[in-house]
Design a protein around this motif. Structure first.
Motif, PDB file in Angstrom:
ATOM      1  N   GLN A 255      -1.378   0.770  -7.243  1.00  0.00           N
ATOM      2  CA  GLN A 255      -1.238   0.482  -5.814  1.00  0.00           C
ATOM      3  C   GLN A 255       0.198   0.162  -5.397  1.00  0.00           C
ATOM      4  N   PRO A 256       1.009  -0.541  -6.235  1.00  0.00           N
ATOM      5  CA  PRO A 256       2.406  -0.798  -5.830  1.00  0.00           C
ATOM      6  C   PRO A 256       3.209   0.479  -5.609  1.00  0.00           C
ATOM      7  N   GLN A 263       6.008   2.036   2.537  1.00  0.00           N
ATOM      8  CA  GLN A 263       6.981   1.143   3.164  1.00  0.00           C
ATOM      9  C   GLN A 263       8.323   1.831   3.406  1.00  0.00           C
ATOM     10  N   LYS A 264       8.794   2.543   2.398  1.00  0.00           N
ATOM     11  CA  LYS A 264      10.121   3.147   2.478  1.00  0.00           C
ATOM     12  C   LYS A 264      10.117   4.519   3.138  1.00  0.00           C
ATOM     13  N   ARG A 265       8.908   5.069   3.334  1.00  0.00           N
ATOM     14  CA  ARG A 265       8.790   6.426   3.881  1.00  0.00           C
ATOM     15  C   ARG A 265       9.609   7.413   3.065  1.00  0.00           C
ATOM     16  N   SER A 266       9.585   7.191   1.760  1.00  0.00           N
ATOM     17  CA  SER A 266      10.279   8.095   0.837  1.00  0.00           C
ATOM     18  C   SER A 266       9.582   8.006  -0.515  1.00  0.00           C
ATOM     19  N   PHE A 267       9.860   8.974  -1.375  1.00  0.00           N
ATOM     20  CA  PHE A 267       9.246   8.993  -2.693  1.00  0.00           C
ATOM     21  C   PHE A 267      10.237   9.623  -3.670  1.00  0.00           C
ATOM     22  N   VAL A 268       9.987   9.407  -4.935  1.00  0.00           N
ATOM     23  CA  VAL A 268      10.802   9.995  -5.991  1.00  0.00           C
ATOM     24  C   VAL A 268       9.895  10.839  -6.876  1.00  0.00           C
ATOM     25  N   LYS A 269      10.228  12.097  -7.031  1.00  0.00           N
ATOM     26  CA  LYS A 269       9.430  12.964  -7.888  1.00  0.00           C
ATOM     27  C   LYS A 269       9.546  12.526  -9.346  1.00  0.00           C
ATOM     28  N   VAL A 270       8.477  12.784 -10.093  1.00  0.00           N
ATOM     29  CA  VAL A 270       8.508  12.480 -11.516  1.00  0.00           C
ATOM     30  C   VAL A 270       9.617  13.322 -12.167  1.00  0.00           C
ATOM     31  N   GLY A 271      10.481  12.668 -12.912  1.00  0.00           N
ATOM     32  CA  GLY A 271      11.580  13.365 -13.568  1.00  0.00           C
ATOM     33  C   GLY A 271      12.835  13.458 -12.729  1.00  0.00           C
ATOM     34  N   ASN A 289     -15.692  -2.742   1.063  1.00  0.00           N
ATOM     35  CA  ASN A 289     -15.110  -3.849   1.816  1.00  0.00           C
ATOM     36  C   ASN A 289     -13.786  -4.244   1.160  1.00  0.00           C
ATOM     37  N   LEU A 290     -12.685  -3.816   1.755  1.00  0.00           N
ATOM     38  CA  LEU A 290     -11.378  -4.065   1.147  1.00  0.00           C
ATOM     39  C   LEU A 290     -11.005  -5.545   1.172  1.00  0.00           C
ATOM     40  N   GLU A 291     -11.426  -6.275   2.220  1.00  0.00           N
ATOM     41  CA  GLU A 291     -11.136  -7.713   2.264  1.00  0.00           C
ATOM     42  C   GLU A 291     -11.791  -8.425   1.086  1.00  0.00           C
ATOM     43  N   GLU A 292     -13.018  -8.023   0.770  1.00  0.00           N
ATOM     44  CA  GLU A 292     -13.702  -8.618  -0.376  1.00  0.00           C
ATOM     45  C   GLU A 292     -12.999  -8.242  -1.678  1.00  0.00           C
ATOM     46  N   MET A 293     -12.526  -6.998  -1.766  1.00  0.00           N
ATOM     47  CA  MET A 293     -11.792  -6.572  -2.954  1.00  0.00           C
ATOM     48  C   MET A 293     -10.494  -7.352  -3.103  1.00  0.00           C
ATOM     49  N   VAL A 294      -9.842  -7.658  -1.981  1.00  0.00           N
ATOM     50  CA  VAL A 294      -8.612  -8.462  -2.021  1.00  0.00           C
ATOM     51  C   VAL A 294      -8.918  -9.844  -2.580  1.00  0.00           C
ATOM     52  N   SER A 295     -10.019 -10.451  -2.107  1.00  0.00           N
ATOM     53  CA  SER A 295     -10.380 -11.801  -2.565  1.00  0.00           C
ATOM     54  C   SER A 295     -10.721 -11.825  -4.047  1.00  0.00           C
ATOM     55  N   LYS A 296     -11.172 -10.680  -4.570  1.00  0.00           N
ATOM     56  CA  LYS A 296     -11.508 -10.588  -5.994  1.00  0.00           C
ATOM     57  C   LYS A 296     -10.324 -10.114  -6.840  1.00  0.00           C
ATOM     58  N   GLU A 301      -3.298  -7.226  -1.178  1.00  0.00           N
ATOM     59  CA  GLU A 301      -3.363  -7.659   0.212  1.00  0.00           C
ATOM     60  C   GLU A 301      -2.261  -7.004   1.036  1.00  0.00           C
ATOM     61  N   ASP A 302      -1.045  -6.878   0.460  1.00  0.00           N
ATOM     62  CA  ASP A 302       0.055  -6.288   1.210  1.00  0.00           C
ATOM     63  C   ASP A 302      -0.204  -4.804   1.481  1.00  0.00           C
ATOM     64  N   LEU A 303      -0.883  -4.114   0.562  1.00  0.00           N
ATOM     65  CA  LEU A 303      -1.233  -2.709   0.803  1.00  0.00           C
ATOM     66  C   LEU A 303      -2.278  -2.602   1.905  1.00  0.00           C
ATOM     67  N   LEU A 304      -3.245  -3.511   1.903  1.00  0.00           N
ATOM     68  CA  LEU A 304      -4.261  -3.512   2.956  1.00  0.00           C
ATOM     69  C   LEU A 304      -3.615  -3.690   4.322  1.00  0.00           C
ATOM     70  N   TYR A 305      -2.690  -4.642   4.443  1.00  0.00           N
ATOM     71  CA  TYR A 305      -2.016  -4.859   5.719  1.00  0.00           C
ATOM     72  C   TYR A 305      -1.249  -3.608   6.153  1.00  0.00           C
ATOM     73  N   ARG A 306      -0.679  -2.912   5.186  1.00  0.00           N
ATOM     74  CA  ARG A 306       0.146  -1.755   5.509  1.00  0.00           C
ATOM     75  C   ARG A 306      -0.694  -0.584   6.021  1.00  0.00           C
ATOM     76  N   ILE A 307      -1.892  -0.381   5.473  1.00  0.00           N
ATOM     77  CA  ILE A 307      -2.715   0.773   5.870  1.00  0.00           C
ATOM     78  C   ILE A 307      -3.657   0.458   7.020  1.00  0.00           C
ATOM     79  N   ASN A 308      -3.723  -0.814   7.418  1.00  0.00           N
ATOM     80  CA  ASN A 308      -4.764  -1.277   8.341  1.00  0.00           C
ATOM     81  C   ASN A 308      -4.224  -1.616   9.722  1.00  0.00           C
ATOM     82  N   THR A 309      -3.226  -0.869  10.187  1.00  0.00           N
ATOM     83  CA  THR A 309      -2.703  -1.132  11.536  1.00  0.00           C
ATOM     84  C   THR A 309      -3.813  -0.984  12.569  1.00  0.00           C
ATOM     85  N   ILE A 310      -4.578   0.084  12.458  1.00  0.00           N
ATOM     86  CA  ILE A 310      -5.759   0.308  13.307  1.00  0.00           C
ATOM     87  C   ILE A 310      -6.964   0.457  12.393  1.00  0.00           C
TER      88      ILE A 310
END
Length: 448
Positions: A255-256, A263-271, A289-296, A301-310
């Motif tokens: 997930q990181p 977050q960076k709107r960029s990626f690095v290809k493998v290699g 339920n992602l909130e429940e998964m976060v609690s477990k 949590e930071d990924l959930l906030y990032r994808i959950n604008t709407i």
């Protein structure tokens, strides 16, 4: 595109009438505009109108929409085959729902989007003329999804129309078979990115060892079997929409990497050591339920906030019972044409059977059952028997639990969530996908 048909616009705002006459003149052979609905009876006798765009309010000081509903009924009485699209404001969505139940084809919200308005009227014209295939928009994509007439879905439709034009990240939740992928396609279709790719990724189908290569790509020689450069999904979706289905299936330790790319709107290809920018609109979906998964500790949590604008929650089919028969008839028409069965209809008994079932598999289950029924049907016949799951008796909604209104449905859902969580309101709110304060408000409203 060749102009076709006659469209009638009824609105008391002269400026709106002038604007729409110019706009629709490029698509229809004739555009008739009137500012007084009292002229409708005589006008409909004189003109072969195919589609009407009807405002909901006409008299100064009145904004309850009753005038629009009255004239909708009059139009359907005078000319039942005429397709009527309602013209309403965001605050009047509940009126639009009532209008759909009275026979309106669809509704368009003010202030309107030109492309959306034109597409809706052209779709109405297609249906009026017996068209069976979904109209394609200018980019060749399928036309709008079927929303049904339940209030929850029409409320969602108005939200989707507002958010689609933005680049906000969207999280779609709901049970399996509710149409999360269809909603993602609809958001892309309505967005400014619709001419660019919609790239769909099933996160549960990607082996962990290939995660980075699949999403970010790799360069030739980066690992043993990397014989050529590979374009990853982020790069393929550049300028368009990236839809990550079943996002909850992404292992925690990966997930990181996804979070960093988002977050960076960029990626690095493998290699590679070079960061490559990407311009995407991100949509994610899950039935968990992602909130429940976060609690477990199973989801960041930071990924959930990032994808959950709407956050859009698709209701189960049992929560939108008014749409069951409409969906069934739509599938009957689709598969009747596909398998050469001609005009097929559903008997009243079969329609009642469909409505009595709880549909644990939702729309997808209904679709498969109707497809099987059409295949086994006679050409041009009436389906009066339908093969349902053996456990239909257990899956029926008990008569005493059938709901007569959206308020009663919400009250029952809130009560059951609290009971299931043994009175823990924080857990109940998480299960319902709402905040604790919103749960308090609903409890107070319903006297729970």
């Amino acid at each position: 595109m060749a102009r076709q048909g006659i469209v009638l616009v009824i609105d008391d705002n002269r400026n709106i009438l002038v604007s729409l006459k110019y706009l629709l003149g490029d698509y229809f052979v004739k555009v008739i505009t009137v500012d007084n609905p009292e002229l409708l009876p005589s006008l409909l006798r004189q003109e072969a109108v195919d589609v009407a765009l009807l405002d909901m309010n006409f008299s100064p000081g009145l904004n309850n929409g009753n005038e629009g509903l009255y004239w909708l009924r009059e139009v359907k009485r005078l000319k039942p085959q005429l397709k009527v699209v309602l013209f309403t404001a965001y605050a009047d969505i509940s009126l639009a729902v009532a209008g759909m139940k009275e026979g309106a084809f669809d509704f368009v919200v003010k202030p309107w989007d030109n492309a959306k308005l034109v597409q809706t009227l052209l779709d109405a014209y297609d249906v009026a003329k017996g068209g069976r295939k979904a109209r394609k928009n200018k980019h060749g994509d399928e036309a709008a999804m079927y929303w049904g007439c339940s209030e929850a879905m029409l409320q969602m439709k108005s939200v989707v129309e507002r958010i689609s034009k933005t680049d906000a990240n969207v999280l779609i939740t709901g049970e399996n078979g509710t149409g999360k992928d269809m909603l993602a396609r609809e958001i892309h279709r309505q967005s400014g990115r619709c001419s660019k790719p919609l790239v769909i990724v099933d996160m549960g189908a990607i082996p962990e060892s290939l995660f980075e290569s699949e999403l970010f790509g790799h360069v030739k020689g980066s690992f043993t079997s990397a014989y050529t450069d590979r374009t990853g999904r982020f790069e393929a979706a550049d300028g368009g929409t990236l839809f990550l289905d079943e996002i909850a299936n992404l292992p925690y330790h990966l997930q990181p990497k996804l979070l960093t790319a988002i977050q960076k709107r960029s990626f690095v290809k493998v290699g590679s050591n070079v960061a490559q920018p990407t311009d995407i609109r991100l949509i994610c979906a899950t039935n968990r339920n992602l909130e429940e998964m976060v609690s477990k500790g199973e989801f960041r949590e930071d990924l959930l906030y990032r994808i959950n604008t709407i956050h859009l929650r698709l209701p189960a089919l049992r929560e939108r019972r008014d749409d069951i028969v409409a969906f069934a008839k739509m599938f009957v028409e689709r598969y009747g044409a596909q398998y050469g069965r001609g005009e097929i209809t559903l008997s009243d008994g079969v329609c009642q059977t469909l409505q009595d079932y709880s549909w644990p598999g939702n729309i997808r289950e209904l679709q498969h059952i109707i497809e099987r029924a059409v295949i086994l049907s006679e050409n041009g016949g009436v389906i009066d028997k339908i093969e349902m799951p053996h456990d239909i008796a257990a899956a029926k909604i008990p008569a005493e639990n059938k709901l007569t209104s959206l308020d009663e449905m919400e009250r029952d859902l809130v009560k059951r969530a609290i009971e299931m969580c043994n009175g823990n309101l924080s857990q109940a709110a998480a299960q319902l996908g709402i905040t604790r304060q919103t749960l308090y408000n609903k409890m107070k409203r319903h006297g729970i």
